[in-house]
Design a protein around this motif. Structure first.
Motif, mmCIF file in Angstrom:
data_model
loop_
_atom_site.group_PDB
_atom_site.id
_atom_site.type_symbol
_atom_site.label_atom_id
_atom_site.label_comp_id
_atom_site.label_asym_id
_atom_site.label_seq_id
_atom_site.Cartn_x
_atom_site.Cartn_y
_atom_site.Cartn_z
ATOM 1 N N VAL A 466 0.851 -1.191 0.000
ATOM 2 C CA VAL A 466 0.000 0.000 0.000
ATOM 3 C C VAL A 466 0.885 1.239 0.000
ATOM 4 O O VAL A 466 2.000 1.243 0.531
ATOM 5 N N ASP A 467 0.375 2.298 -0.587
ATOM 6 C CA ASP A 467 1.036 3.604 -0.554
ATOM 7 C C ASP A 467 0.340 4.433 0.517
ATOM 8 O O ASP A 467 -0.799 4.874 0.345
ATOM 9 N N TYR A 530 -10.735 1.164 2.757
ATOM 10 C CA TYR A 530 -10.304 1.502 4.117
ATOM 11 C C TYR A 530 -9.377 2.712 4.100
ATOM 12 O O TYR A 530 -9.521 3.648 4.899
ATOM 13 N N LEU A 531 -8.389 2.696 3.181
ATOM 14 C CA LEU A 531 -7.453 3.810 3.099
ATOM 15 C C LEU A 531 -8.164 5.103 2.726
ATOM 16 O O LEU A 531 -7.822 6.189 3.219
ATOM 17 N N SER A 532 -9.144 5.010 1.877
ATOM 18 C CA SER A 532 -9.871 6.197 1.443
ATOM 19 C C SER A 532 -10.734 6.760 2.562
ATOM 20 O O SER A 532 -10.779 7.976 2.772
ATOM 21 N N GLU A 533 -11.399 5.858 3.309
ATOM 22 C CA GLU A 533 -12.349 6.310 4.326
ATOM 23 C C GLU A 533 -11.662 6.769 5.612
ATOM 24 O O GLU A 533 -12.061 7.769 6.222
ATOM 25 N N ILE A 537 -7.068 9.239 1.882
ATOM 26 C CA ILE A 537 -6.200 9.116 0.705
ATOM 27 C C ILE A 537 -7.069 9.005 -0.544
ATOM 28 O O ILE A 537 -7.904 8.106 -0.665
ATOM 29 N N ASP A 538 -6.888 9.942 -1.448
ATOM 30 C CA ASP A 538 -7.641 9.902 -2.696
ATOM 31 C C ASP A 538 -7.010 8.886 -3.652
ATOM 32 O O ASP A 538 -5.788 8.841 -3.799
#
Length: 743
Positions: A466-467, A530-533, A537-538
């Motif tokens: 993941v970034d 998950y990363l977005s919410e 992270i867009d």
């Protein structure tokens, strides 16, 4: 010039007193020169060629992992140490010795090892399975390492372990109370798969030759005749093998041992069929003409069109595999189609030339002769020829049946085939390469030990990258919370981009199962969401790597290839039938009957494999492989029979043409079908489930075509359609009274 005229001239060419020797010499010369100057195909086999294109998600993930996390990348060989009575500290000493040796003297292509030799015993004991019986030692190699190098490396590892332990633990039973060892994981699986297929080449060739020879001897009871098709196939293979070896050496194509194994079976099966159709015509003509050259010229004239069109059908169908994106499918196209193309040429040039030289003696001791010749022989012996009676063979009986009761024959045939095809929706598919291995295969035994002592997911962990964009994400806790995750490693930061984090996930299921494969896109979407919410992270960047991700992409690409290639093959064969028969109606019902036969073969194959052999699912590649072979080869038999009917209806009423067409082609098509089915059935004798399944289903399809579709369904439909069967082609009107009917 009419078609019959140029076909006759062609027959005179291949059977001529001088030209036949030129043809034989050219084949011998070409075979010797090519075999001497070019490498055989086996010399340039590549058994670890990539099957997925560089644009596939798992391949992209692999590139990211290799670039950013070199210590975590590579093709792992898992050395499974097992002691049924419990792993001891003395056992772990051998683990340390091997770790130290591989650290000081890395093997070719080795990228890394876990430094167990630097860890205290207590730390090593904590890595032993909960039941205390098993320890896994991973050894990583470059992803691009060829199978031969992997095999050499594994043999060196085994030798080092054997020297250290004092006996060979790889020969020790896995239920022994002594220390045993097995090599599994992706590297071990790759080596075992190559060994299975490479060992199959010679055994397949020998078994195929023997079974073809035996069947020919049983059918024709002539040792000379039994050898003639094999000579033709042998020369075709002698030309094909160096040509493929040369093309592979130039980098134009890629060949592997699996493809060459199947090509051998295809060449002997289909090649023998083409020879038989010519030989059967020659045999019939020898009963009508005293001059063997006249008989052979007529046989070549009558058989060439059907043999050429049948071969062309198979060649085009197999070339359609070039449209595949999946490497294994794509690699089969050229070897398969080239072998059939060369075999078709051999059956129309070399074989008639050989028959021209040997003549009637080809059928010794049951030599076909004209009635006049029989009478002369009888007179010379002072005997009287018995009065000839009408010949009523089994083929004529079937011909009478389908012309008298076409509705009943059609309904029964469709019901039987349709009932078998009804099982197709029940078929389950898998992409688990281990299920193709014998249970005694080393990598399979190693996997079974891992599945018993650890999570089976330990065999091939999934890598998630993941970034984080430098943010605290809490992604580790989220991954641990997923019910499919049995174990999660500590995060590893990227070498070049510190914002990248890599996690190794051990699944709580077989990593090669459909369940695990379907979890890959779910995992990617869940992590991205998950990363977005939670982190804002867009367009989160998530990469999923590992064997399970590759298997998922394999399924997606395979489904795409099947959806593209099957319609293309249907269209190609339809166009060939349309050009050859000049009938839209005939083309439609011939295609429909072969598709029905294909479905029934899949259904019957599933019944046998699942309900009688205990197979939980067939390999995902089987439907496409079977389709290409069965539809192309099935139309072969339809072309041979229909061409006979089409020819005869020019000089006799349709019903009589159908009756005699079925009778005339019945024996040779039955013989050809038995040989082709038997050659594919040879694959079922190998200890490789994917070949067992392919061989069984293809053999069943050939038998259904031979004994149901060709003798019953197709002629019965032709009777029902009558003149409409030829639409919009020309209909020849022949008065029944002008022709003597068969009795």
């Amino acid at each position: 010039m009419s078609q019959n005229s140029w076909l006759r001239k062609y027959g005179e060419l291949v059977a001529g007193k001088r030209t036949r020797w030129i043809i034989i010499f050219v084949w011998i010369f070409a075979t010797v020169i090519l075999s001497t100057m070019l490498p055989q195909v086996g010399k340039n086999e590549v058994n670890n060629a990539p099957n997925l294109e560089s644009t596939e998600p798992s391949v992209i993930a692999g590139q990211v992992i290799e670039e950013q996390f070199p210590s975590a990348s590579g093709l792992p060989a898992l050395l499974v140490w097992h002691n049924e009575s419990g792993i001891t500290r003395d056992d772990l000493t051998h683990v340390k010795q091997l770790s130290s040796q591989l650290s000081d003297n890395p093997l070719q292509g080795q990228t890394g090892i876990v430094p167990y030799h630097q860890l205290p015993d207590a730390a090593l004991m904590s890595e032993v399975s909960k039941d205390g019986t098993t320890f896994i030692q991973p050894i990583f190699f470059l992803e691009s390492t060829d199978t031969e190098t992997l095999e050499t490396n594994i043999e060196e590892i085994k030798q080092s372990v054997t020297d250290a332990v004092g006996y060979n633990p790889f020969d020790e039973e896995t239920n022994s109370t002594k220390l045993s060892a097995r090599v599994t994981g992706p590297a071990g699986i790759a080596v075992d798969a190559t060994a299975l297929f490479s060992g199959a080449d010679v055994s397949l060739l020998i078994a195929t030759v023997i079974i073809v020879l035996v069947i020919l001897l049983l059918i024709y009871r002539s040792p000379i005749l039994a050898l003639i098709p094999l000579v033709g196939v042998g020369f075709a293979y002698g030309i094909t093998s160096p040509l493929l070896g040369w093309m592979a050496g130039e980098g134009w194509i890629t060949v592997d041992s699996q493809g060459i194994s199947i090509m051998t079976v295809l060449l002997f099966g289909a090649g023998t069929d083409y020879c038989l159709f010519l030989i059967s015509h020659f045999r019939q003509e020898l009963t009508r003409h005293e001059n063997k050259m006249t008989a052979l010229i007529n046989a070549v004239k009558d058989a060439t069109g059907a043999v050429a069109m049948s071969g062309f059908t198979v060649v085009l169908s197999l070339l359609a595999l070039l449209l595949a994106k999946y490497g294994a499918y794509h690699r089969f196209a050229v070897p398969f189609s080239l072998s059939i193309f060369i075999m078709g040429i051999a059956s129309l040039t070399l074989v008639p030339a050989i028959l021209s030289v040997i003549g009637r003696a080809s059928f010794y001791p049951f030599v076909p002769r004209t009635l006049e010749m029989k009478q002369q022989r009888a007179a010379a012996r002072g005997k009287t020829m018995p009065q000839q009676t009408a010949k009523r063979g089994f083929g004529l009986t079937i011909g009478n049946l389908v012309t008298r009761k076409p509705i009943a024959v059609t309904i029964i045939s469709i019901v039987v085939l349709g009932a078998l095809a009804g099982f197709v929706p029940q078929i389950k598919y898998n992409y688990d390469i281990l299920s193709s291995f014998p249970k005694t295969m080393e990598s399979r035994e190693g996997f079974d030990i891992i599945a018993k002592s650890f999570s089976s997911g330990s065999l091939a962990p999934v890598t998630v990258v993941v970034d984080t964009e430098g943010k605290e994400t809490g992604i580790a806790d989220y991954l641990k919370s997923l019910e499919q995750v049995a174990l999660l490693s500590e995060p590893i930061p990227g070498v070049k981009n510190k914002n990248l984090q890599s996690y190794s996930i051990t699944l709580d299921m077989n990593p090669y199962s459909l369940e695990a494969m379907s979890f890959i896109p779910e995992l990617e979407s869940k992590v991205a969401a998950y990363l977005s919410e939670t982190s804002g992270i867009d367009s989160p960047k998530v990469w999923i790597g590992g064997q399970t991700a590759e298997q998922h992409d394999t399924k997606v690409v395979g489904d795409r290839d099947r959806n593209v290639i099957i319609p293309v093959v249907i269209v190609l064969i339809s166009l060939i039938l349309l050009v050859y028969l000049r009938s839209i109606v005939a083309m439609l019902y011939l295609i429909a009957t072969v598709l029905l036969s294909y479905g029934s073969a899949l259904g019957l194959g599933w019944i046998i494999l699942h309900y009688f052999m205990g197979v939980d699912g067939i390999q995902g590649s089987i439907p496409l492989y079977s389709f290409v072979f069965l539809v192309a080869l099935g139309e072969d038999y339809n072309i041979f029979m229909i061409s006979s009917i089409w020819q005869k209806r020019k000089t006799m009423p349709l019903l009589q043409a159908i009756k005699e067409g079925v009778s005339e082609t019945g024996g040779v098509i039955t013989s050809a079908g038995l040989i082709l089915a038997a050659t594919f059935a040879v694959l079922a004798t190998l200890p490789i489930q994917v070949l067992v399944q392919f061989g069984l289903i293809t053999a069943l399809g050939v038998l259904l075509d031979t004994f149901v579709v060709r003798p019953f369904l197709v002629p019965a439909i032709t009777v029902l359609l009558g003149r409409k069967a030829f639409w919009p082609g020309r209909v020849y009107e022949v008065s029944p009274q002008s022709v003597q009917r068969s009795k």
